[in-house]
Enzyme design. Structure first.
Site, short mmCIF file in Angstrom:
data_model
loop_
_atom_site.label_atom_id
_atom_site.label_comp_id
_atom_site.label_asym_id
_atom_site.label_seq_id
_atom_site.Cartn_x
_atom_site.Cartn_y
_atom_site.Cartn_z
N GLU A 166 9.39 17.22 14.46
CA GLU A 166 9.78 16.92 12.88
C GLU A 166 8.93 17.99 11.87
O GLU A 166 7.77 17.94 12.09
CB GLU A 166 9.57 15.46 12.65
CG GLU A 166 9.98 15.09 11.21
CD GLU A 166 9.50 13.81 10.76
OE1 GLU A 166 8.41 13.33 10.82
OE2 GLU A 166 10.41 13.02 10.08
N LYS A 200 0.95 -1.17 0.03
CA LYS A 200 -0.07 -0.08 -0.10
C LYS A 200 1.04 1.22 0.07
O LYS A 200 1.18 1.71 1.08
CB LYS A 200 -0.99 -0.04 1.37
CG LYS A 200 -2.25 0.97 1.07
CD LYS A 200 -2.38 2.18 0.56
CE LYS A 200 -1.91 3.03 1.88
NZ LYS A 200 -1.75 4.49 1.48
N CYS A 234 13.69 11.15 6.25
CA CYS A 234 13.61 10.94 7.79
C CYS A 234 15.10 11.09 8.42
O CYS A 234 14.94 11.63 9.49
CB CYS A 234 13.00 9.51 7.93
SG CYS A 234 13.96 8.14 7.15
#
Ligand code: NDP
Length: 501
Positions: free
Chosen positions: A404, A194, A303
């Site tokens: 973040e 997915k 990331c």
């Protein structure tokens, strides 16, 4: 009800208009066929650089997820029963076929994500092929583990876990999907993928490749859609045995909660707020270049990006000036231009989030050294553009310094001495990565080991050996992937103890 075929020839995908005036309609790939989703809802796939719609992704339903899981379950016994060398042969064939589509991967990824074509080639296309080759080689080299006792021999057998749900984000679409698919099927599992609804194109390309090479039906399945309609039902499906999820920490929390009651094997690769720690004895030229790259690669949407730069007091002013100069010469522009350094951000929603953090930084007492504004290249007025931004003067406790942002925004902080550097670096809920810049390699190692993260680079950043463990601590995730850690995650180790005569 089985999903219908989109058209007589099967849609690979349903390209209604090869001239590109109409969007490309994507299909799911289930049980070895490209099939329509069972609902009527679609989402437009927009080019981040221009805002133009160029494809439509089906918003699949739990019914489609169920069909894909069933197809994987039906295929798994035969696939799991193949010898390791037969499965490795399939990984080789997929790698070869992907390599033949190298340029297609790069251009689709650049168009879908807004990243520069040079980056899409060097990172996305390169790693997507390398992931299949790497895991094929690793599996070929794997040796039988044996533990002898005086009167018995223990054999470790690695069995498939079963059916895997592989869920991936938008920043490195095929790079991360191939990182999961290759070891998962290499160890005998069948999978349902997915991908992010924002960047579905190269997942579709991988299915074309898998179809072209003739991988047995049902080994790899793809369900397009959003998190609510497809991601969540996939994780919750009772026939899923393992979940490998890469994405945001908040989503990871939901995935973990959904997977826990049925004890699904779980790997979570989540967000980060990584520090680049610059000591006064660093080699200035290469450090400035390395820390700029760590801060802004892929518009800061990796990331592992070093979005907090901690600089030792005695060189702070010199480093800051050189850092800002280097940021200001980066070329922001057309992603298809070979000379572009920074492209567009993924979506208008994401750019609003990034802008919100820049406003917050001002409220929190930060000063903008450069950037902070949209910087729209001529002809790209409808895209998602943001100038690379550098902020100083924020407290290390501020929200902008600890949360973040996942965009082209870097905050600068002063420190004096190793202890303070480590304390600032560890002062966040995240624990993914970091980098240390110093000519004293003993200090580099010492400071690295004091960081609460899964990975640290000394005098470099994103220098990846695929054999090493990859993953985070604290709210950056659970578990490790990479090399033998991936093989371990995607298998169940069983011990067989045979008593000697
Ligand atoms: P999201 O968490 O929003 O989405 C990740 C994937 O999960 C997407 O495919 C999304 O679908 C799907 N999803 C959303 N909700 C659910 C749910 N309830 N159940 C199951 N699946 C769901 O992350 P982003 O796509 O915004 O990616 C950015 C994030 O990923 C950043 O935080 C970044 O740090 C992290 N990341 C971590 C990496 C690592 O290795 N640690 C590597 C790369 C990125 P959809 O988007 O289609 O709705």
């Amino acid at each position: 009800m089985e999903p219908e075929k989109c058209c007589e020839s099967g849609c690979i995908p349903c390209e209604r208009d090869p001239d590109g005036k109409e969007p490309i309609d994507l299909c799911n790939y289930i049980g070895g066929e490209f099939v329509c989703h069972s609902g009527n809802e679609w989402k437009n796939v927009l080019e981040p650089a221009t805002g133009h719609r160029f494809a439509r992704v089906p918003l699949s339903t739990p019914h489609d997820v169920d069909s894909a899981v069933k197809a994987a379950r039906a295929a798994q016994p035969a696939w799991g029963a193949l010898s390791q060398s037969e499965r490795v042969g399939w990984l080789d064939r997929i790698a070869d076929a992907l390599e033949a589509r190298y340029e297609d991967i790069a251009s689709l990824e650049s168009r879908d994500t807004g990243k520069p074509i040079s980056l899409a080639r060097a990172v996305d296309a390169h790693r997507s092929v390398a992931n299949f080759r790497f895991f094929a080689d690793l599996l070929r080299e794997q040796e039988q583990e044996i533990f002898e006792m005086p009167d018995a021999t223990n054999f470790v057998v690695h069995k498939p876990v079963g059916i895997g749900a592989l869920i991936t984000p938008w920043n490195l679409p095929l790079y991360l999907l191939s990182w999961k698919v290759a070891p998962a099927i290499g160890m005998g599992n069948c999978v349902v993928c997915k991908p992010s609804e924002l960047t579905p194109m190269t997942a579709n390309l991988l299915m074309q490749v898998i179809d072209d090479v003739g991988l047995p039906a049902g080994v790899v399945n793809l369900v397009h859609g959003d998190g609510v309609g497809a991601g969540a039902p996939l994780v919750a499906n009772s026939d899923i045995d393992l979940v490998s999820f890469t994405g945001g920490t908040d989503t990871g929390e939901k995935v973990a909660a959904s997977a826990a009651p049925s004890f699904k094997k779980l790997s979570l690769e989540l967000g980060g707020k990584n520090a680049s720690i610059v000591f006064a004895d660093c080699e200035m030229d290469s450090t400035v270049a390395g820390v700029v790259r760590a801060g802004f690669l892929n518009q800061g949407q990796v990331c592992l990006c070093g979005s907090r730069v901690l600089v030792e007091d005695s060189i702070y002013d010199e480093f800051r000036d050189r850092f800002v100069d280097a940021v200001e010469v980066m070329r922001v522009g057309d992603p298809s231009d070979e000379d572009t350094d920074l492209g567009a951000l993924i979506s208008s929603e994401h750019i609003e989030k990034v802008r919100g953090y820049i406003e917050l930084a001002k409220e929190e007492g930060g000063s903008l050294l450069t950037g902070g504004l949209p910087c729209v290249p001529t002809g790209f007025e409808h895209g998602n553009w943001m100038a690379p931004t550098v902020i100083e003067g924020l407290s290390p406790d501020s929200r902008c310094s600890t949360e973040e942002i996942f965009g082209p925004v870097v905050t600068l902080h002063r420190f004096s001495g190793e202890d303070e550097a480590v304390a600032i670096a560890n002062n966040t809920r995240y624990g993914l990565a970091g980098s240390v810049w110093t000519s004293d390699l003993e200090r580099g190692k010492r400071v690295s080991e004091a960081l609460e993260t899964g990975m640290v680079w000394v005098n470099t950043w994103l220098h990846r050996d695929l054999r090493v463990p990859f993953g985070g601590v604290k709210d950056s995730g659970i578990g490790r992937e990479g090399g033998r850690w991936s093989l371990g995650f995607f298998s169940e180790a069983m011990n067989v103890c045979v008593k000697h005569d």
